[in-house]
Design a protein around this motif. Sequence first.
Motif, short mmCIF file in Angstrom:
data_model
loop_
_atom_site.label_atom_id
_atom_site.label_comp_id
_atom_site.label_asym_id
_atom_site.label_seq_id
_atom_site.Cartn_x
_atom_site.Cartn_y
_atom_site.Cartn_z
N PRO A 285 -3.36 77.63 122.99
CA PRO A 285 -2.01 77.07 122.84
C PRO A 285 -1.96 76.09 121.68
O PRO A 285 -2.99 75.56 121.24
N ALA A 286 -0.72 75.85 121.21
CA ALA A 286 -0.56 74.94 120.08
C ALA A 286 -1.09 73.55 120.39
O ALA A 286 -1.67 72.88 119.55
N ALA A 287 -0.91 73.11 121.63
CA ALA A 287 -1.38 71.76 122.00
C ALA A 287 -2.89 71.66 121.89
O ALA A 287 -3.44 70.63 121.51
N GLY B 147 19.51 59.64 117.04
CA GLY B 147 18.43 60.60 117.19
C GLY B 147 18.71 61.62 118.28
O GLY B 147 19.80 62.19 118.36
N GLY B 148 17.74 61.83 119.14
CA GLY B 148 17.86 62.84 120.19
C GLY B 148 18.40 62.30 121.49
O GLY B 148 18.42 63.03 122.49
N ASP C 30 5.21 61.51 118.58
CA ASP C 30 6.09 61.64 119.74
C ASP C 30 6.71 63.03 119.73
O ASP C 30 6.51 63.81 118.81
N PRO C 31 7.51 63.38 120.75
CA PRO C 31 8.05 64.76 120.82
C PRO C 31 9.22 65.05 119.88
O PRO C 31 9.95 66.01 120.10
N TRP C 32 9.46 64.25 118.89
CA TRP C 32 10.57 64.50 117.96
C TRP C 32 10.45 65.91 117.40
O TRP C 32 9.38 66.33 116.95
N PRO C 33 11.56 66.67 117.39
CA PRO C 33 11.47 68.07 116.91
C PRO C 33 11.12 68.14 115.43
O PRO C 33 11.53 67.30 114.63
N VAL C 34 10.34 69.17 115.08
CA VAL C 34 9.94 69.40 113.69
C VAL C 34 10.52 70.75 113.26
O VAL C 34 9.90 71.80 113.48
#
Length: 927
Positions: A384-386, A733-734, A891-895
Amino acid sequence: MPMWGLVFGALRARRVQALVMLALAAVTAVAAGIAARAADTAAENAVRARVAAATVAERTLRVRGTVSSGDRPEDTLRHMSALVDAPVDGRAGGLRVPGDLVDPAGPRRQSAELRSAEQLCGNLKLRQGRCVGADGEVVLPEELARLLGVEVGAKLVHETGLTGVPVALEVVGIFTPADPAGWFWAGQDGVAAYTTAATVTAAEATLTATFDAVLEPGAFDDAAELRAVLDRLRNARFEVTSGAPALAEAVAADRRSVHRGVGLEEAQILLFGGLAVAVAAAYAAQERRGDAARLAVRGLPGWRIRAATAGQSLVPLAVGSIWSPRLFAAGVVIVAAADWSATRGGVTDLMRDVRPRRPLAAATAEVCALGLAGAALFQIVAAPAADVRRDTGFGLAQVAPLLVAAGLGVLGTRLLLAGAGLYGRHALAAGRLSAALAGLTLGRRRTAFRIVPVLAAATCVLALAAQDWQGGAAARADRARVELGADRVLRVAPVPRERLLAAVRAADPGGREAMAVVVTGAAGPSPVVAVDAGRLRAVAGVDGAALHPAAPAPLRFTGTDLALRAGGDGNRVRVLLAADGTGEQAVAEFGPLSHQPEPYTAVVPACARGCRVEAVEADRGTVELRELTAGGAMVVAGDVFADPARWRTTVAQAAAGIQVVQTAGVLRLGDAQPRTQRPVDSRLYVVDAPVPLPALAAGGAADNDRHDQPAVSVFGASVPLAPRPAALVPRGGGSGILVDLEYAARITAVAVGTVPSAERPEVWLAAGAGDAVIARLRSAGLDITGSDSLAAATARADRLAPAVTALGDVAGAGIVLLLAAVAAFVVAAVDRRDRDAERAALRRQGLPRRLLARVERRTAVVPVLVAVVLGVLAAVLLRALAPPPVRAFTDPWPVPTPAVQPLALLVAGAAALVLFGAVALVRAGRR
């Protein structure tokens, strides 16, 4: 001659090969050493940047405890301070008691705490009067003073309930926070009046002791110690709120990330340096076959022969790798293996110019290379990516660029060798002599392609690092724009919202360069950002049309003399007004009213330049409103008073305390007594803004668990929303909410039940807005206290751990590229003798010098071109299958940026082609 004499004599004769080995070892050792030593510096720089970019909530400790007035609250404050033994930049203790502020001379009452706070006077900006200097004195926030309708010198009473003692107060100052976003005011949440500690204690009630501290950057070096501080405070029965432990964990993660990233670069440099040393050793050993033959003829034993030949590589290797014992140890094994392979056999084999071919050994090496490349690809696809980003050691996935690119190089070499020979034969049949010679030469010159896997691997490493850097830089720039809001942001001293709007519109009448913004709840999880929506697209690049739909026109007029035609029960009517351009609130009072409707007059000097009708309210009883005029001009006609679409009751926290009956040309207001503990709002408001308020909400910020009308606190009032979902909103932001500033200000301007809110007025500037706009903003009356820019925000992000690690990857890839270029130079230098012999034979057969030079250039450049293309393809394949090992954010900010970056691939490929091609052409030219 002693053996060392033989070795040093051979080194003098083969100075170029010795210098190349020395250079390879030195570059590898120095680069690896610098990487190892730079890890600590890079990690500390990233940590300092992380702490500097942290929010106030992450850097502060808030401690709260309950104490009685008679229990020496100052001792509790000292105990709190003693328990916070972490290094701090600032601290402030205080006392609080809840209750209501009451104006004895009028009916106004406002729920507000009475507080004391250390460092208060240094953290406020006085609008009127002075700071607290004695017991019984109080300073009020500007918004609280407005709600109470008091000024400096007014007398107030703070009532704490049935068990407390009323405290008499004198207003000596009205203030605004000096830095609403700073650590001091972040801890002063809620509505409060500020006085001395002795005055708070005089209430003889249960108090809340408070202690706020902002931590130094060094406090975040040990997350366990921070948690221990919080545990000690909680064990002492204090309530503690802080994001510091989470920030300390993030700091530790940043350190690990940087050390791991730089460690991978160090390992990659050592691995590639070892590969380059192996190539150089293998080709140097082939040149020393004649030396081994002559030593064998003299009867030297095999171990002395190999010691004499291997010493020619080991001496420069030892000198160059003096800073890296690991490289020297690996180099000894590599050089010994290379010399054993090249010099084994009898004297007859060693004296032959044509070296014996060992197809089985070559095939075995190629199969191993292909097998490792396949295993690396499988591990990348299966994990997995993680897991790719997690610190899982140094497995195949960590060296996948080298393995995959080398595997493609081996495979491509096999295909192109056959293709080159076939091309040469067809070109010869067609009569194209130079093309035929180039193709046939490449087809039989297998040594020319042995360097292809090395060059392909180096190109792949550089292309991956360049892609990861460009993708991360683009993602950081996008995030900085979202979090900042616009290209430039000007911080403005506290100013009424209407005045801010008017000043910005006057400074930029075209609406293309500047936009008024007010941010509230910035310290919370869902900040509310109020913007001048008509300018949002031009300034921030976001469509704001949905935030400002059509609404009934405001009831505006110009004039100071008002006349209201109304009737009632001897009561009074008040019309609440807002001055155009400033938002200054005024009240026109009419009455007492008689039963028979007739005109009543009032003078309002504040409306000489224009006002807007906001609301009407009446004393207890029933009133009838028929029309309102200003200087004889109609302001509110009878049909407007009677129009239900033009009037509404409260939308704030208060309960409606008014009954409305509208008939032909008449608006009748009566009393209502709702059964509620909430404040009662007996005002009727003009509808000049949409309710519910349109909003853009990111990340479910407007959701609630009760499945009723979404609402959010805007300027201290709970306002119903009509949210539209958005992935991200500027500044929020989100998890933020975007609303229209003009509509939000109209809805909440005079609503009963509103409380003063921490607001941050700003002006956002579009890209290209010059200093002339700032000068016009100052001329319009705005006090600009600071600024930020997209470039500065991006630069701050580029100092964080992910960017530092990605930049280290690029630097390491540059070293790898240089090592590969040196290895290519070695191969070309060793092959020079055979190429010179071939060239001399062709010249004797009459081939022109110019034709041979053209063939040499082609045969030199083609392997380089093949290697670069294969390396770029390997980089594309790897990034298409797996994300970068270092994410752009922690952090989980989208890329949203794609992992494959064409521009970065083009630049990396061009750099590799130029460097490797220059080495190849230089050697070709010398021949």
